[in-house]
Design an enzyme around this catalytic site. Structure first.
Site, PDB file in Angstrom:
ATOM      1  N   GLU A 140      -8.889 -10.573  52.189  1.00  0.00           N
ATOM      2  CA  GLU A 140      -7.534 -10.864  52.638  1.00  0.00           C
ATOM      3  C   GLU A 140      -7.419 -10.697  54.145  1.00  0.00           C
ATOM      4  OE1 GLU A 140      -4.851  -9.714  48.738  1.00  0.00           O
ATOM      5  OE2 GLU A 140      -5.183  -8.186  50.268  1.00  0.00           O
ATOM      6  N   CYS A 192      -4.720  -9.657  61.358  1.00  0.00           N
ATOM      7  CA  CYS A 192      -5.543  -8.546  60.864  1.00  0.00           C
ATOM      8  C   CYS A 192      -6.634  -9.127  59.974  1.00  0.00           C
ATOM      9  CB  CYS A 192      -4.676  -7.561  60.084  1.00  0.00           C
ATOM     10  SG  CYS A 192      -5.585  -6.192  59.336  1.00  0.00           S
ATOM     11  N   CYS A 200     -14.737  -1.629  50.439  1.00  0.00           N
ATOM     12  CA  CYS A 200     -14.843  -0.602  51.477  1.00  0.00           C
ATOM     13  C   CYS A 200     -15.593   0.610  50.922  1.00  0.00           C
ATOM     14  CB  CYS A 200     -13.453  -0.183  51.951  1.00  0.00           C
ATOM     15  SG  CYS A 200     -13.472   0.934  53.371  1.00  0.00           S
ATOM     16  N   CYS A 236     -11.024   6.545  51.763  1.00  0.00           N
ATOM     17  CA  CYS A 236      -9.932   7.355  52.312  1.00  0.00           C
ATOM     18  C   CYS A 236      -8.889   7.554  51.209  1.00  0.00           C
ATOM     19  CB  CYS A 236      -9.318   6.664  53.520  1.00  0.00           C
ATOM     20  SG  CYS A 236     -10.475   6.460  54.900  1.00  0.00           S
ATOM     21  N   CYS A 262      -5.575   5.442  51.148  1.00  0.00           N
ATOM     22  CA  CYS A 262      -5.686   4.001  51.345  1.00  0.00           C
ATOM     23  C   CYS A 262      -6.075   3.293  50.050  1.00  0.00           C
ATOM     24  CB  CYS A 262      -6.722   3.706  52.436  1.00  0.00           C
ATOM     25  SG  CYS A 262      -6.938   1.951  52.784  1.00  0.00           S
ATOM     26  N   CYS A 310      -0.183  -1.910  55.870  1.00  0.00           N
ATOM     27  CA  CYS A 310      -1.399  -1.138  56.115  1.00  0.00           C
ATOM     28  C   CYS A 310      -1.817  -0.349  54.880  1.00  0.00           C
ATOM     29  CB  CYS A 310      -1.153  -0.176  57.288  1.00  0.00           C
ATOM     30  SG  CYS A 310      -2.567   0.821  57.746  1.00  0.00           S
TER      31      CYS A 310
END
Length: 466
Positions: free
Chosen positions: A204, A217, A224, A228, A231, A448
């Site tokens: 994305e 972005c 990933c 975190c 997130c 975010c």
């Protein structure tokens, strides 16, 4: 690797069935795609490494060498078989290798004839060299580059600046592939999110329009590895690195959808790029650096390095390398805590690169942006704000305060507006620029830390229905 290295330096070999099984046990678990080739690779390896007159066998494997992937080619490089086959003196070995690894030379050649090289992802120098080697003039190569990146042309027949013969030659050997847009979502606040598919993978990217600029972005990996805890993106397992072409394609897709081509004058709809999407850019260094080389080229995409920001969770070697090799590109650090004990929980890579070590690396950069997500009762106290001032007071920096964007299953809540503003006031009183980045695109999961849920579901849906 250690077993193979020991065998290479050994004076004697015992080629028994037991040895073959041992060889297979080392090779196959790491490279399942070559399971059927293990006996053939073994025979090649056995014969050639026993030939004392072969000069290639005296070369040890590079220390710490790791193959790129599980392909046959990577495995051959790992075992040194690419060197052996180039100086082979045994016709039998050559025959065995070719007949085992290639079922049909005719079908392979036909397949290779059909495969075209994607021009998206080549730096300007690579692009020029590729075409000049094929007999093109330098000015023709430059014009083709401008057609792709400045005018957004995706079909060679539309490159009317080039002769008909040049267009036909391009179409015969090359292609312009930006991937496929799998969805296009528009938020009530003007934020726009696309999911772009590349083969079986998809990522994305998000466009955030503002009064004075438009920021795209982009993602650097599929999934990933950072995990975190606050997130949602970090809950998506890592699949692979994106290529330079796939990173650049996110910009090209955005400009196509925003109808920004051809690029004219100095005004840009997409004026800034931030590597804050899916993935850790520091773990895909080469492709990120190459993509930036293409994006910042003044003959094409025309986005200067000063308007490109790379966000890292704190990969210290990458921070140093970025300062050396990507001068002018802006650095952003996902800080989120002022104590190692807390940051170990929020950003697990802190266990490898603690705050002090990370901040020391940041001194190699002229200016740094620190990202700080506001988590209620976790890192948002006034004491935390004062500690943050002490931590970064010597830096020329900005602190972006990011209200937490909740997602299903998260254990955190966003700090109250009042608390966020108090936190910001303490930083501002210490002469630290501390803008509050109020969420954009929450209604389409584009804020975010939210680039995860819809993508993962849609990828499965698309895969199931195709």
């Amino acid at each position: 690797m250690e077993v193979m290295h020991a065998w290479r330096t050994s004076a004697t070999f015992s080629f028994s069935t037991r040895r073959l099984q041992s060889f297979r046990s080392v090779l196959v678990p790491r490279h399942s795609s070559v399971a059927t080739l293990a006996p053939s690779l073994w025979q090649t390896h056995k014969r050639k490494w026993c030939t004392a007159s072969n000069p290639a066998i005296a070369k040890p494997l590079p220390p710490g060498f790791v193959p790129d992937d599980g392909s046959v080619e990577s495995t051959r490089r790992m075992l040194g078989l690419d060197q052996i086959s180039s100086c082979t003196s045994s016709p039998t070995t050559t025959t065995t290798e070719s007949t085992t690894a290639t079922a049909s030379p005719e079908s392979t050649s036909k397949h290779e004839e059909k495969k075209k090289t994607n021009l998206v992802g080549l730096t300007y120098q690579e692009f020029e060299d590729t075409l000049v080697e094929r007999g093109w003039r330098v000015d023709q190569a430059k014009q083709a580059w401008i057609c792709i990146y400045d005018r957004g042309i995706t079909e060679f027949d539309n490159m009317l600046e080039l002769s008909k013969a040049c267009r036909a030659a391009l179409a015969a050997d090359y292609e312009i592939d930006y991937g496929q847009t799998q969805f296009d979502h528009l938020s009530a606040d003007g934020t726009r999110k696309w999911m772009v598919g590349f083969g079986k993978s998809a990522v994305e990217s998000v466009f955030i329009p503002e009064t004075t600029r438009g920021t795209l972005c982009v993602s650097s990996q599929v999934g990933c590895t950072m995990s975190c805890s606050f997130c949602h993106t970090g809950t998506q397992p890592i699949e692979r690195n994106l290529t330079a072409g796939e990173i650049v394609s996110q910009l090209m897709q955005a400009r196509l959808h925003l109808r920004e081509f051809p690029l004219r004058g100095t005004g840009r709809i997409v004026s800034n790029i931030v590597f804050m999407g899916q993935g850790e850019p520091g773990y895909n260094w080469r492709n990120v650096a190459k993509a930036i080389d293409i994006i910042s080229d003044g003959r094409g995409c025309k986005i200067g390095k000063a308007k490109i920001t790379i966000s890292t969770s704190g990969v210290v070697p990458f921070i140093y390398r970025m300062a050396k090799d990507l001068k002018g590109v802006q650095l952003a650090i996902s800080l989120h805590a002022v104590r190692d004990s807390l940051r170990n929980e929020l950003v697990p890579i802190n266990k490898q690169y603690p705050i002090a070590e990370m901040l020391e690396a940041c001194r190699a950069h002229r200016r740094v942006a620190f990202e700080y997500v506001m988590l209620q009762g976790v890192n948002d106290s006034e004491a935390d704000a004062h500690d943050l001032v002490k931590l970064i007071k010597d830096f020329q920096c900005v602190v972006n305060l990011i209200p937490f964007n909740a997602w299903p299953g998260s254990i955190y809540e966003c700090s109250s507006r009042e608390q966020i503003e108090k936190f910001a006031d303490i930083l501002i009183a210490a002469n630290i620029h501390a803008p509050i980045r109020w969420p954009r695109g929450r209604d389409i999961l584009a804020a975010c830390g939210q680039l995860r849920t819809e993508s993962a579901r849609l990828v499965k849906y698309v895969a199931h229905h195709n």
